[in-house]
Each structure stands twice: as structure tokens, then as C-alpha cells.
Design a protein around this motif. Structure first.
Motif, PDB file in Angstrom:
ATOM      1  N   ASN A  17       1.390   4.831  -0.751  1.00  0.00           N
ATOM      2  CA  ASN A  17       1.296   5.653  -1.957  1.00  0.00           C
ATOM      3  C   ASN A  17      -0.125   6.172  -2.176  1.00  0.00           C
TER       4      ASN A  17
ATOM      5  N   GLY B 242      18.154 -12.736  -3.332  1.00  0.00           N
ATOM      6  CA  GLY B 242      17.661 -12.192  -4.598  1.00  0.00           C
ATOM      7  C   GLY B 242      16.203 -11.794  -4.527  1.00  0.00           C
ATOM      8  N   TYR B 243      15.914 -10.644  -5.111  1.00  0.00           N
ATOM      9  CA  TYR B 243      14.545 -10.115  -5.125  1.00  0.00           C
ATOM     10  C   TYR B 243      13.989 -10.048  -6.547  1.00  0.00           C
ATOM     11  N   GLY B 244      14.638 -10.720  -7.479  1.00  0.00           N
ATOM     12  CA  GLY B 244      14.289 -10.546  -8.880  1.00  0.00           C
ATOM     13  C   GLY B 244      13.115 -11.388  -9.355  1.00  0.00           C
TER      14      GLY B 244
ATOM     15  N   GLN C 299      12.337  -5.540   4.412  1.00  0.00           N
ATOM     16  CA  GLN C 299      12.184  -4.119   4.096  1.00  0.00           C
ATOM     17  C   GLN C 299      11.032  -3.515   4.894  1.00  0.00           C
TER      18      GLN C 299
ATOM     19  N   ASN D 237      -3.044  -2.207  -5.137  1.00  0.00           N
ATOM     20  CA  ASN D 237      -2.217  -1.096  -5.635  1.00  0.00           C
ATOM     21  C   ASN D 237      -1.917  -0.086  -4.532  1.00  0.00           C
TER      22      ASN D 237
ATOM     23  N   LYS E  70       0.506  -4.178  -2.403  1.00  0.00           N
ATOM     24  CA  LYS E  70       1.176  -3.241  -3.317  1.00  0.00           C
ATOM     25  C   LYS E  70       0.861  -3.541  -4.781  1.00  0.00           C
TER      26      LYS E  70
ATOM     27  N   GLU F 126       4.591  -1.412 -12.792  1.00  0.00           N
ATOM     28  CA  GLU F 126       3.532  -1.128 -13.775  1.00  0.00           C
ATOM     29  C   GLU F 126       2.157  -1.004 -13.121  1.00  0.00           C
ATOM     30  N   VAL F 127       1.998  -1.525 -11.928  1.00  0.00           N
ATOM     31  CA  VAL F 127       0.666  -1.457 -11.317  1.00  0.00           C
ATOM     32  C   VAL F 127       0.624  -0.473 -10.148  1.00  0.00           C
ATOM     33  N   THR F 128       1.760   0.102  -9.798  1.00  0.00           N
ATOM     34  CA  THR F 128       1.776   0.996  -8.669  1.00  0.00           C
ATOM     35  C   THR F 128       1.460   2.412  -9.114  1.00  0.00           C
ATOM     36  N   GLN F 129       0.605   3.050  -8.383  1.00  0.00           N
ATOM     37  CA  GLN F 129       0.175   4.396  -8.808  1.00  0.00           C
ATOM     38  C   GLN F 129       1.220   5.429  -8.426  1.00  0.00           C
TER      39      GLN F 129
ATOM     40  N   GLU G  60       0.894   0.512  -1.839  1.00  0.00           N
ATOM     41  CA  GLU G  60       2.198   0.090  -1.337  1.00  0.00           C
ATOM     42  C   GLU G  60       2.551   0.847  -0.068  1.00  0.00           C
TER      43      GLU G  60
ATOM     44  N   ARG H 200      17.945  -5.190  -0.253  1.00  0.00           N
ATOM     45  CA  ARG H 200      17.354  -5.077  -1.586  1.00  0.00           C
ATOM     46  C   ARG H 200      18.133  -3.973  -2.293  1.00  0.00           C
TER      47      ARG H 200
ATOM     48  N   THR I 123      18.473  -7.039  -6.867  1.00  0.00           N
ATOM     49  CA  THR I 123      17.258  -6.951  -7.681  1.00  0.00           C
ATOM     50  C   THR I 123      17.537  -7.308  -9.146  1.00  0.00           C
TER      51      THR I 123
ATOM     52  N   PRO J  82       9.449  -0.155  -6.630  1.00  0.00           N
ATOM     53  CA  PRO J  82       8.509  -1.203  -6.234  1.00  0.00           C
ATOM     54  C   PRO J  82       8.662  -2.444  -7.111  1.00  0.00           C
ATOM     55  N   LEU J  83       8.210  -3.579  -6.571  1.00  0.00           N
ATOM     56  CA  LEU J  83       8.346  -4.840  -7.294  1.00  0.00           C
ATOM     57  C   LEU J  83       7.560  -4.834  -8.586  1.00  0.00           C
ATOM     58  N   ASN J  84       6.390  -4.224  -8.568  1.00  0.00           N
ATOM     59  CA  ASN J  84       5.515  -4.235  -9.738  1.00  0.00           C
ATOM     60  C   ASN J  84       5.263  -2.809 -10.168  1.00  0.00           C
TER      61      ASN J  84
END
Lengths: 106, 405
Positions: free
Chosen positions: B213, B292-294, B232, B194, B54, A103-106, B196, A50, A74, A99-101
Motif C-alpha cells: 500500500n 478463524g481470523y478474528g 494469504q 503501516n 502492516k 484503522e492503521v492502514t493507509q 501492508e 479468510r 473473519t 486488512p486486519l487493522n
């Protein structure tokens, strides 16, 4: 559609190319000496990075040459393409860890 | 006086803060993670369980697949686990007390070449021997099951017949996740969104917990169910996996009157199409070729599958594309999943389902929970161990599984 800079032909569309997976996987020096685990590593295990990934592409509908590329898995952005047999360009190896998202990860 | 309306409908699950320690921590709150938690609680009485996600529950591939359910795989090992999965699907709406629109409208796999015909008939026979419902349809029968398919011979790849699995079908994927989440939560499983995972602690070859987190969490056992992110996650514990993560795209049209009564898949011209209850035509095809991870892919891949769809279904020519999206599928060298112990004690891995993850949700959860609870595989997932890449006992579903991966 990716634009890929073939080191022989210049920039062409992705549909002219086929993908060859991870680059710089050497054939074992002494195949007869490999354990089953080492054979499995050589045949089946590839990096699944990644971030910046060195990979092979084939200009199948162009010059039909294999070459290597550095691409961010990515963003899909290419940072280099270079001919097979050349060393991997010395670019900073920054594996994306965001992180992938976000906007939602604290 | 009339009862006042409630301010908000009841939530289907609590949103607890993570406890310092659990018997089992499942990493990944998609369909497989939730199904695993559900079966750990239901079949094995293990309820001190956390599912760490996550993002939000079922926001990855569980919300991005084309919801096709079938079990018509060629090889014995695959037919066994996918057929078990299909049988569980058949019981789930009642068992989970949730009507998630499971519709057994049949799945058809078209054949367009002589080689397709031979392979398809072989697969029908293999399926029947394995107790999987399957039949061979000639082009006229294809037309009877799905009248909108063009069976004329004036197209590039005429339809030469099809395999048909009547018990296959579709379900509403997000509702499946919510049904599982509600039941798992009722039995005491903590679903933590939320959250991760940023590290996995291994002490003396044995898993000790995870770092997140939202702080560290100790765990007796850690079970990975991270699909596209599996490499990962496993890497955090020093475990390598033989998978490659690819973008896989899907799309829907705007809403239409019901025109498409079944699910049609074509490996050769490569598109698969069903019509959701709401009315959208739901379509997908193969993966984009590169790692790809997009969660997005190239538009030319969509263009190709659209041209295939219009050739097979001329009435789709005026349909408009409404939305396209992508997921990240984790593909193994033999296109079969990995549901396995690892070289780290009490660390388990469920990954490599590639394009087959949704239909395999019940089977994955059922066998993975068994593997975690007993520290030993169920007979159904024993062949799907990591060791097969060393022993050579591959389950080669590439090209055999009725669709390319």
C-alpha cells in the motif's frame, strides 16, 4: 460462543458441537495413481480461507450427525448450514480482503 | 544551571520510507521477522533489508502470547531447535543490551493420569538425552517448587507429579521486540510500519519483489514471517501451505502480590499460568477449534480454563479477570513449524509455529536468516522443511510437546 443451526435439531450452542475442518474434500478417485505431492495435498493441505469457508461440524452432544456450514472466518458469522451430501449453497463467494487493522492502514 | 529535560526520550528505531529496492524483504514485523532481520545483519552481514509490517511492530502474536519459554520437547528435531533457541534467549539480554525481564523461574508440566505420568517420564528421559534440563517431580516436590498448587486427592484430576525444566521461564514480550528492533535498526535494517503487502511478484519462477500500500518494492529475496496470515501471503506467490489459522486466547487477572514463583502448565485439565513481574496472573489454554481470523474466540473456552485454574490453584478463586484477548496462530498438521525454502526461487517461508512461536523467536530468526542468506537450511531447521509433508518425515509434536495445540 457461537450459535450453530444444526440442520436436524435447529439452533444450539457451540459447546454441543465438534469441528471437522474443510468440507467437500473428495477421496481420490484412483488412490494408487497419486504422486507423493498429490497424497500430501489430500492428507495435509486444506484451504485456510479468510472469508466464507465451507466446513464440517458434528453435533456430537445432540443428534450426532455430521453436516456442513458456510461461515465467515473473519466475523465467525454463519451464512448457511446444510446436510452432508447436499451441494454447497450458491451464495456469493466474497473472500474478505480487508486488512486486519484497518484503522492503521493507509 | 541544570540540564533541561529532553522533550521526548530517544526513539529506539527510525521510521524510514521504503526504498525502491532491497536485497531482502521480510514480510511481517513481529518477533520472528525482527529476529530474522537482526541475524541477517549480525551473522550474515546482510543489512540492505526491509521489514514490512502492516500494522505496528510486534502488534500481532508477539504482543498476545503468554511469554512462556521452554525447550522440553519430545522429539530430537524439536528439542534441538528449541534448546538452541533457549540458549540464545540466555544470551540475548546482554547481547541486545536490553533488560527485557527474562526470568528463568522454571516451567512445570503437570501430570494428572497414569498415561500423563508415563508420557511425562518418557519426555524427561528424552530431554536429558538431548541435553535439555528436565526432571520428574513427585506431588510433594511439586508443592515445594510451587506452594500454591493443590496436590490434594479430592479434586477431579489430582496432581500425580510433573516434569520440571528449571531453565524455562518468561520474558516481557514487547520489550523483546523493541530490543530486536533497536539492534536491527542500528545495523541498517529499515523497519517499515503501516506497510501492508498486497502482492508478490514472481517472474520465471523467481521472486522479484512485493507490492504494498506504499508502492512496489523490488527484492532479491522475500521472506514471509506472517504467522496467522501466512496462507494469504504465500497464496500471493502461488504457494500453498499446509496450515490452518485458529484463534488462541489469553487473559490476565488484576495485579497481585507475588504468589506464583514458577510457570505451571497442565495439558490434561488444560490451563497454563504464570505471574508477570507487574503482578498479573497470565493464563492461556488451547485454541478455539475452528479456522478463524478474528483475533477473538469463545468465552466458554476461557470459562473452561478458569475452572481448571481454580481447581489447581484454589487461592485464585477470588481473583478477577481483567482482560482477555486473542491472536491468530498458524497450526501445521504435525504441530511443528515450517522454516523452509519454497518452490519459488528466493521465496522463503517461516510459519506454522502455532502456539510455540514466542519461545522459538531466537531459534526461528537464527535458522531463518541462515536459510535466506545461504539459500539452504541450517542443520537445525532442515527437518522443518515443507517437503516433509510429501516424504512423510513428520515431527509429530501433537500431544508429545507437553501441551495440546
Amino acid at each position: 460462543m457461537l450459535l450453530i443451526n444444526c440442520p436436524f435439531c435447529g439452533e444450539r450452542e457451540e459447546t454441543e458441537f465438534t469441528y471437522g475442518g474443510q468440507a467437500h474434500v473428495p477421496y481420490p478417485q484412483d488412490p494408487a495413481k497419486l504422486t507423493d505431492r498429490e497424497w500430501a495435498e489430500y492428507v495435509f493441505y486444506r484451504e485456510n480461507t479468510r472469508g466464507i469457508y465451507a466446513e464440517r461440524w458434528h453435533h456430537a452432544l445432540g443428534c450426532r450427525q455430521w453436516f456442513n456450514a458456510l461461515r465467515d472466518t473473519t466475523t465467525y458469522e454463519f451464512s448457511a448450514t446444510y446436510r452432508a451430501g447436499e451441494a454447497r449453497p450458491d451464495l456469493p463467494v466474497t473472500n474478505a480482503v480487508e486488512p486486519l487493522n484497518p484503522e492503521v492502514t493507509q | 544551571m541544570a540540564e533541561p529535560l529532553p522533550q521526548h526520550p530517544d526513539f529506539l528505531w527510525r521510521n524510514p520510507d521504503p526504498k525502491p529496492s532491497y536485497d531482502v524483504v521480510i514480510v511481517g514485523g513481529g518477533g520472528h521477522g525482527l529476529a530474522t532481520a537482526y541475524y541477517l545483519a549480525k551473522n550474515h552481514g546482510i543489512t540492505n533489508v526491509a521489514v514490512l509490517e502492516k500494522g505496528w511492530l510486534a502488534g500481532g502474536n508477539m504482543a498476545r502470547n503468554t511469554t512462556i519459554i521452554r525447550s522440553n520437547y519430545l522429539w530430537d528435531e524439536s528439542a534441538a531447535i528449541y534448546e538452541h533457541s533457549l540458549k540464545l534467549w540466555e544470551g540475548w539480554p546482554e547481547e541486545l543490551e536490553y533488560d527485557f525481564l527474562f526470568s528463568q523461574r522454571g516451567v512445570m508440566n503437570l501430570a494428572h493420569t497414569l498415561q500423563d505420568v508415563r508420557e511425562s517420564k518418557r519426555r524427561v528421559n528424552a530431554n536429558v538425552l538431548n541435553g535439555v534440563d528436565a526432571e520428574w517431580l513427585d506431588p510433594q516436590q511439586v508443592k515445594e517448587v510451587c506452594p500454591i498448587v493443590n496436590i490434594g486427592d479430592d479434586i477431579r484430576y489430582p496432581v500425580m507429579g510433573a516434569t520440571f525444566q528449571p531453565r524455562g521461564g518468561i520474558a516481557k514480550h514487547d520489550h523483546v521486540a523493541w530490543a530486536l528492533a533497536r539492534k536491527a535498526d542500528e545495523m541498517g535494517v529499515d523497519l517499515i510500519q503501516n506497510c501492508e503487502v498486497t502482492g508478490i511478484d514472481v517472474v520465471d519462477g523467481r521472486v522479484a519483489g512485493v507490492r504494498t500500500n506504499r508502492g512496489p518494492i523490488r527484492a532479491g529475496k522475500v521472506a514471509l514471517a506472517g504467522a496467522g496470515a501466512s496462507s494469504q501471503l504465500a497464496d500471493m506467490a502461488g504457494v500453498r501451505l499446509p496450515i490452518q489459522s485458529h484463534p488462541l486466547q489469553a487473559l490476565v487477572s488484576e495485579l497481585f502480590e507475588p504468589v506464583h514463583p514458577t510457570v505451571v502448565m497442565s495439558n490434561h485439565v488444560h490451563v497454563y499460568v504464570s505471574q508477570a513481574h507487574k503482578g498479573e496472573l497470565v493464563m492461556g489454554a488451547g485454541v478455539d477449534p475452528y479456522v478463524g481470523y478474528g483475533q477473538r474466540g469463545g468465552f466458554h473456552v476461557i470459562e473452561e480454563q478458569m475452572s481448571a485454574a481454580v481447581e489447581l490453584f484454589p487461592i485464585f478463586a477470588r481473583a478477577h479477570l481483567l482482560r482477555t484477548w486473542g491472536g491468530i496462530v498458524d497450526v501445521t498438521p504435525d504441530a511443528s513449524p515450517i522454516v523452509s525454502k519454497t518452490e519459488v526461487s528466493n521465496l522463503y517461508v517461516n510459519c506454522g509455529w502455532g502456539t510455540g512461536g514466542f519461545k522459538g523467536t531466537p531459534g526461528a530468526g537464527f535458522t531463518y536468516a541462515h536459510t535466506i542468506a545461504n539459500d539452504a537450511p541450517h542443520r537445525l531447521n532442515e527437518p522443518f522443511a515443507l517437503e516433509r509433508f510429501e516424504t512423510g518425515h513428520l515431527i509429530d509434536e501433537h500431544g508429545a510437546a507437553a501441551v495440546a495445540h
